[in-house]
Write a protein that holds these residues in place. Structure first.
Motif, PDB file in Angstrom:
ATOM      1  N   VAL A  61       0.855  -1.184   0.000  1.00 12.15           N
ATOM      2  CA  VAL A  61       0.000   0.000   0.000  1.00 12.15           C
ATOM      3  C   VAL A  61       0.895   1.239   0.000  1.00 12.15           C
ATOM      4  O   VAL A  61       2.050   1.184   0.406  1.00 12.15           O
ATOM      5  CB  VAL A  61      -0.953   0.032   1.219  1.00 12.15           C
ATOM      6  CG1 VAL A  61      -1.956  -1.092   1.145  1.00 12.15           C
ATOM      7  CG2 VAL A  61      -0.191  -0.028   2.516  1.00 12.15           C
ATOM      8  N   GLU A  62       0.343   2.343  -0.467  1.00  9.82           N
ATOM      9  CA  GLU A  62       1.114   3.579  -0.560  1.00  9.82           C
ATOM     10  C   GLU A  62       1.487   4.061   0.830  1.00  9.82           C
ATOM     11  O   GLU A  62       0.679   3.986   1.761  1.00  9.82           O
ATOM     12  CB  GLU A  62       0.282   4.646  -1.270  1.00  9.82           C
ATOM     13  CG  GLU A  62       1.055   5.894  -1.590  1.00  9.82           C
ATOM     14  CD  GLU A  62       0.237   6.875  -2.397  1.00  9.82           C
ATOM     15  OE1 GLU A  62       0.559   8.070  -2.331  1.00  9.82           O
ATOM     16  OE2 GLU A  62      -0.697   6.456  -3.083  1.00  9.82           O
ATOM     17  N   GLY A  63       2.718   4.530   0.986  1.00  9.98           N
ATOM     18  CA  GLY A  63       3.170   5.049   2.274  1.00  9.98           C
ATOM     19  C   GLY A  63       4.669   4.965   2.412  1.00  9.98           C
ATOM     20  O   GLY A  63       5.382   4.580   1.489  1.00  9.98           O
ATOM     21  N   SER A  64       5.163   5.321   3.577  1.00 12.28           N
ATOM     22  CA  SER A  64       6.595   5.258   3.883  1.00 12.28           C
ATOM     23  C   SER A  64       6.868   4.002   4.693  1.00 12.28           C
ATOM     24  O   SER A  64       6.077   3.628   5.565  1.00 12.28           O
ATOM     25  CB  SER A  64       7.022   6.489   4.683  1.00 12.28           C
ATOM     26  OG  SER A  64       6.841   7.655   3.922  1.00 12.28           O
ATOM     27  N   TYR A  65       7.987   3.377   4.419  1.00  6.23           N
ATOM     28  CA  TYR A  65       8.340   2.131   5.082  1.00  6.23           C
ATOM     29  C   TYR A  65       9.745   2.227   5.655  1.00  6.23           C
ATOM     30  O   TYR A  65      10.625   2.860   5.069  1.00  6.23           O
ATOM     31  CB  TYR A  65       8.312   0.962   4.085  1.00  6.23           C
ATOM     32  CG  TYR A  65       6.930   0.618   3.573  1.00  6.23           C
ATOM     33  CD1 TYR A  65       6.135  -0.274   4.253  1.00  6.23           C
ATOM     34  CD2 TYR A  65       6.438   1.190   2.409  1.00  6.23           C
ATOM     35  CE1 TYR A  65       4.880  -0.611   3.789  1.00  6.23           C
ATOM     36  CE2 TYR A  65       5.187   0.871   1.929  1.00  6.23           C
ATOM     37  CZ  TYR A  65       4.409  -0.028   2.621  1.00  6.23           C
ATOM     38  OH  TYR A  65       3.172  -0.357   2.165  1.00  6.23           O
ATOM     39  N   ALA A  66       9.965   1.579   6.790  1.00  4.58           N
ATOM     40  CA  ALA A  66      11.312   1.419   7.330  1.00  4.58           C
ATOM     41  C   ALA A  66      12.031   0.387   6.462  1.00  4.58           C
ATOM     42  O   ALA A  66      11.402  -0.354   5.705  1.00  4.58           O
ATOM     43  CB  ALA A  66      11.253   0.960   8.776  1.00  4.58           C
ATOM     44  N   LEU A  67      13.326   0.319   6.591  1.00  6.86           N
ATOM     45  CA  LEU A  67      14.130  -0.532   5.720  1.00  6.86           C
ATOM     46  C   LEU A  67      13.674  -1.988   5.746  1.00  6.86           C
ATOM     47  O   LEU A  67      13.448  -2.593   4.693  1.00  6.86           O
ATOM     48  CB  LEU A  67      15.607  -0.444   6.103  1.00  6.86           C
ATOM     49  CG  LEU A  67      16.555  -1.324   5.310  1.00  6.86           C
ATOM     50  CD1 LEU A  67      16.545  -0.932   3.838  1.00  6.86           C
ATOM     51  CD2 LEU A  67      17.955  -1.258   5.855  1.00  6.86           C
ATOM     52  N   GLN A  68      13.531  -2.567   6.905  1.00  7.62           N
ATOM     53  CA  GLN A  68      13.166  -3.986   6.990  1.00  7.62           C
ATOM     54  C   GLN A  68      11.770  -4.244   6.435  1.00  7.62           C
ATOM     55  O   GLN A  68      11.536  -5.245   5.757  1.00  7.62           O
ATOM     56  CB  GLN A  68      13.261  -4.479   8.440  1.00  7.62           C
ATOM     57  CG  GLN A  68      14.690  -4.518   8.969  1.00  7.62           C
ATOM     58  CD  GLN A  68      15.596  -5.392   8.110  1.00  7.62           C
ATOM     59  OE1 GLN A  68      15.206  -6.452   7.642  1.00  7.62           O
ATOM     60  NE2 GLN A  68      16.823  -4.943   7.885  1.00  7.62           N
ATOM     61  N   ASP A  69      10.836  -3.330   6.701  1.00  4.46           N
ATOM     62  CA  ASP A  69       9.486  -3.483   6.162  1.00  4.46           C
ATOM     63  C   ASP A  69       9.488  -3.347   4.640  1.00  4.46           C
ATOM     64  O   ASP A  69       8.782  -4.070   3.944  1.00  4.46           O
ATOM     65  CB  ASP A  69       8.540  -2.448   6.773  1.00  4.46           C
ATOM     66  CG  ASP A  69       8.381  -2.626   8.275  1.00  4.46           C
ATOM     67  OD1 ASP A  69       8.504  -3.778   8.734  1.00  4.46           O
ATOM     68  OD2 ASP A  69       8.155  -1.622   8.975  1.00  4.46           O
TER      69      ASP A  69
END
Length: 80
Positions: A61-69
């Motif tokens: 889904v659209e959004g910001s993710y941390a590296l592992q995610d």
């Protein structure tokens, strides 16, 4: 050459050369300066569209993710 320039030039004769020309024998016949084939804007747009479909099919889904995610989403999309 003018004699006034000779002593300063000769004084630099024992220094290392500023550049060296090397020759490397190639094992394969490849061009020295290949001409890159750049994609057109239409090809970029189609590639981005295909990537969007791959990510959507993977449940992103659209959004910001941390590296592992982000890696959990990107790695399966890379292998698709």
């Amino acid at each position: 050459m003018d004699e006034a320039y000779k002593p300063p030039v000769m004084a630099t004769a024992n220094r290392l050369p500023r550049f060296v020309i090397n020759y490397v024998q190639k094992n394969a016949d490849i061009p020295d300066f290949p001409s890159p084939v750049l994609p057109s804007p239409k090809q970029y747009k189609l590639a981005r569209k295909k990537l969007a479909h791959v990510f959507k099919a993977g449940g992103a889904v659209e959004g910001s993710y941390a590296l592992q995610d982000a890696k959990k989403i990107i790695d399966p999309a890379r292998d698709a």
